[in-house]
Scaffold this motif. Structure first.
Motif, short mmCIF file in Angstrom:
data_model
loop_
_atom_site.label_atom_id
_atom_site.label_comp_id
_atom_site.label_asym_id
_atom_site.label_seq_id
_atom_site.Cartn_x
_atom_site.Cartn_y
_atom_site.Cartn_z
N ILE A 1 22.80 45.63 53.06
CA ILE A 1 22.56 46.96 53.63
C ILE A 1 23.44 48.03 52.98
O ILE A 1 23.50 49.17 53.46
CB ILE A 1 22.78 46.96 55.16
N GLY A 2 24.13 47.67 51.91
CA GLY A 2 24.93 48.65 51.18
C GLY A 2 26.24 49.00 51.83
O GLY A 2 26.75 50.11 51.63
N ALA A 3 26.83 48.10 52.61
CA ALA A 3 28.07 48.40 53.31
C ALA A 3 29.26 48.52 52.38
O ALA A 3 30.28 49.12 52.75
CB ALA A 3 28.35 47.33 54.37
N PHE A 4 29.17 47.93 51.17
CA PHE A 4 30.27 48.02 50.21
C PHE A 4 30.05 49.14 49.19
O PHE A 4 30.87 49.32 48.29
CB PHE A 4 30.44 46.68 49.48
N ALA B 1 29.74 38.79 54.63
CA ALA B 1 29.75 39.62 53.42
C ALA B 1 28.37 39.77 52.78
O ALA B 1 27.97 40.89 52.44
CB ALA B 1 30.76 39.07 52.41
N PRO B 2 27.59 38.69 52.58
CA PRO B 2 26.26 38.89 51.97
C PRO B 2 25.34 39.76 52.82
O PRO B 2 24.55 40.55 52.29
CB PRO B 2 25.72 37.46 51.83
N ARG B 3 25.43 39.63 54.14
CA ARG B 3 24.59 40.46 55.01
C ARG B 3 24.97 41.94 54.90
O ARG B 3 24.11 42.82 54.84
CB ARG B 3 24.71 39.98 56.45
N LEU B 4 26.27 42.19 54.89
CA LEU B 4 26.72 43.58 54.75
C LEU B 4 26.36 44.14 53.38
O LEU B 4 26.06 45.32 53.24
CB LEU B 4 28.22 43.67 54.99
N ASP B 5 26.40 43.29 52.37
CA ASP B 5 26.09 43.75 51.03
C ASP B 5 24.62 44.15 50.91
O ASP B 5 24.28 45.08 50.16
CB ASP B 5 26.43 42.66 50.03
N GLU C 1 37.65 39.77 47.56
CA GLU C 1 38.45 39.07 48.57
C GLU C 1 37.72 39.03 49.90
O GLU C 1 37.80 38.02 50.63
CB GLU C 1 39.80 39.77 48.73
N TYR C 2 37.00 40.10 50.23
CA TYR C 2 36.25 40.11 51.48
C TYR C 2 35.15 39.06 51.45
O TYR C 2 34.88 38.41 52.47
CB TYR C 2 35.66 41.49 51.72
N PHE C 3 34.51 38.86 50.31
CA PHE C 3 33.50 37.82 50.20
C PHE C 3 34.11 36.44 50.39
O PHE C 3 33.48 35.55 50.97
CB PHE C 3 32.80 37.92 48.83
N VAL C 4 35.33 36.25 49.88
CA VAL C 4 35.99 34.96 50.04
C VAL C 4 36.41 34.73 51.48
O VAL C 4 36.25 33.63 52.03
CB VAL C 4 37.20 34.87 49.08
N ASP C 5 36.94 35.77 52.12
CA ASP C 5 37.42 35.63 53.50
C ASP C 5 36.30 35.59 54.52
O ASP C 5 36.46 35.01 55.60
CB ASP C 5 38.39 36.77 53.82
N HIS C 6 35.16 36.23 54.23
CA HIS C 6 34.04 36.29 55.17
C HIS C 6 32.75 35.89 54.46
O HIS C 6 31.91 36.74 54.14
CB HIS C 6 33.90 37.70 55.76
N PRO C 7 32.60 34.62 54.15
CA PRO C 7 31.41 34.19 53.39
C PRO C 7 30.10 34.36 54.15
O PRO C 7 29.04 34.42 53.51
CB PRO C 7 31.71 32.70 53.12
N ASP C 8 30.14 34.43 55.47
CA ASP C 8 28.90 34.58 56.24
C ASP C 8 28.48 36.04 56.38
O ASP C 8 27.30 36.38 56.21
CB ASP C 8 29.07 33.97 57.64
#
Length: 551
Positions: free
Chosen positions: A83-86, A77-81, A68-75
């Motif tokens: 760096i291992g934020a999830f 979410a990939p950057r946070l992913d 859901e976070y990827f859907v709500d924040h498409p810009d």
């Protein structure tokens, strides 16, 4: 004539050895890493690094919320992913801080522990030559028995005593350093326990509906969410099954929960068949797992009869929306509806689905969108019927609690009507099919987990608190006594008898040391007035006489 050169022979200096810069760098780096300041900084960084793990959804706990976070924040979410934020607690940078803190604590504690053991085995130091320079100092008549009597009083007060002729040295307060070392050692044990639980532990979440047909067995495939440690395989999970037999809930008039209790039947090769009760604060303890009660709700029982007279029953759970009245939303899908019994062929465009809102206590008047109380005082089910291709045959993963809105937007699924049903009522659709609301079943949300580091973690935290109390309330201090003969020429009030010079100093910040020193002097001297004299200090003439004799 012979000339003798008596000049000193010049000796060439030995060549200086060039220091090994690499070894010097490693030595200095190790000293910086194992310093207490670095350990505190790393502990602070570890606390900061854990913040994203509590703010952002984590894949190991709630993969749906990550999606859901990827859907709500498409810009973002990939950057946070990247760096291992999830996956904060399994990321490289969090593990690096964790390991550095672990190494720093070990390197910091080891030399301190060695020095502390040496201090415990050593004798208290000799009395200083000039005790007048100590923070606490007094001169009083010596008690009968001299140094032996003084040492006996100190031993009764649990001081470590050393007698050297007419001098007595005593030391107390090793609990502070012992507590400090115990605290840091327990902190290392906490880190080891957390790592043990992370590597060899496992957990999973499961929504369990009451009834024999909805039994759950402890396999990874039957979990809605499962997380296994790196050293745990699916075959390592203990074998048992659970069946929800009953669930009881009691609420206050305001709707706040008061009491929850679930009754389950436990069965399996690793567990004897038995009935067990557990609640929110009292989990079910199994051989190699613990079952925790997280939540509860209702699963409406819906019977759909298609145009060929075939009936199907759905008891899918409806998820609560979070309000105090346990308003629930869900989906009842019938992809095998309207199958021609003569040919056995299914019409994909005649599949049925019903989205609905369940109200345990529906209001008396519309709108029927919110329950007034969490128990079933006036149950009602507000249904919306859909007909068409539900898209379940495409093999695309989807939620079992929501209708695929892509099918609705493309027109493959169409709404055919809405209806509010009471318990036992039937709704006849436009094609002659019927829907009947039979009632509800209770369901519970369970968290089943095994953490081998939980018990060591609890024990470590207990010792950590004990060590913290010792380091906070322990006070290191020393006292010294010297029995010297008085000089009658100095006008001693004792008439030439022996004097006792006493001094003391705290090794750490201790505001109450003056009072303790005064009480100690009073007990040694056997005179209550000595406490007042110890707090104000002896007169200058006594000090001068003893100082000259000590020198």
């Amino acid at each position: 004539m012979t000339v003798v050169d008596d000049r000193p022979e010049t000796v060439a200096p030995a060549p200086r050895r060039r220091p090994n810069r690499l070894l010097a760098l490693l030595r200095n780096s190790w000293r910086q890493l194992t310093s207490m300041r670095t350990a505190l900084i790393l502990l602070f960084l570890l606390a900061i690094a854990a913040i994203p793990g509590s703010v952002l959804p984590q894949r190991g706990i709630s993969p749906e919320k990550v999606n859901e976070y990827f859907v709500d924040h498409p810009d973002w979410a990939p950057r946070l992913d990247r760096i291992g934020a999830f996956e904060v607690f399994g990321s490289v940078w969090f593990s690096a801080i964790y390991l550095l803190l672990f190494t720093s604590l070990i390197g910091c504690i080891t030399p301190r522990l060695r020095d502390h053991v040496r201090a415990l085995r050593s004798r208290p130091p000799a009395a200083p030559k000039r005790m007048a320079r100590l923070p606490q100092h007094t001169v009083l008549p010596a008690p009968p028995g001299g140094a032996t009597a003084i040492a006996e009083v100190l031993r009764k007060r649990r001081w470590r005593v050393e007698v050297r002729g007419d001098e007595v040295s005593a030391e107390k307060g090793y609990l502070k350093e012992t507590g400090n070392l115990l605290f840091h050692t327990s902190l290392i044990a906490v880190l080891i326990s957390v790592a043990l639980g992370s590597w060899y532990g496992w957990s999973g979440n499961r929504l369990l509906v009451a009834g024999a047909d909805n039994s759950f067995c402890n396999t990874r495939q039957q979990y809605a969410e499962a997380k296994l440690g790196p050293q745990v395989d699916s075959a390592d999970l203990p074998r048992f099954c659970l069946r929800l037999d009953d669930f009881q809930a009691r609420f206050l008039p305001s709707g706040q929960p008061e009491f929850f209790n679930a009754t389950v039947t436990v069965d399996g090769p690793d567990e004897p068949t038995r009935s067990a009760d557990f609640s929110v604060n009292s989990p079910l303890r199994l051989a190699d797992a613990s079952v925790y009660l997280l939540g509860h709700g209702y699963a409406p029982v819906i019977r759909y009869t298609d145009r060929f007279g075939n009936s199907q029953i759905s008891d899918e759970p409806f998820l609560t929306t979070g309000d105090m009245g346990l308003t629930s939303e869900g989906l009842a899908a019938f992809p095998d509806a309207n199958v021609d019994p003569a040919t056995g062929q299914r019409a994909p465009d005649e599949q049925m689905a019903f989205t609905g809102i369940y109200l345990p206590t529906a209001p008396q008047q519309a709108p029927f969108v919110r329950s007034e109380y969490p128990t079933e005082r006036n149950p009602a089910l507000n249904l919306v019927a859909y007909r068409g291709n539900l898209g379940l045959d495409a093999g695309i993963p989807g939620s079992v609690y929501q209708l695929d809105q892509r099918q609705v937007r493309t027109g493959k699924v169409q709404e055919v009507g809405t209806k509010l049903l009471r318990k036992g009522e039937t709704w006849k659709l436009d094609d002659g099919t019927t829907v009947e609301f039979l009632g509800t079943e209770r369901y519970v949300t369970l968290s089943i987990r095994h953490d081998p580091g939980a018990t060591p973690l609890l024990i470590s935290c207990g010792f950590l608190l004990v060590g913290l109390m010792g380091s906070l309330f322990g006070r290191r201090r020393r006292v010294f006594f010297r029995v010297v003969p008085a000089d009658p020429a100095e006008g001693s009030p004792t008439g030439g008898s022996s004097l006792m010079e006493a001094g003391g100093l705290p090794r750490t910040d201790y505001p109450g040391f003056a009072d303790e020193f005064a009480q100690l002097i009073a007990e040694v001297n056997g005179d209550e007035q000595a406490a007042e004299r110890a707090s104000t200090g002896a007169d200058s003439s006594d000090r001068a006489g003893v100082r000259e004799g000590a020198e």
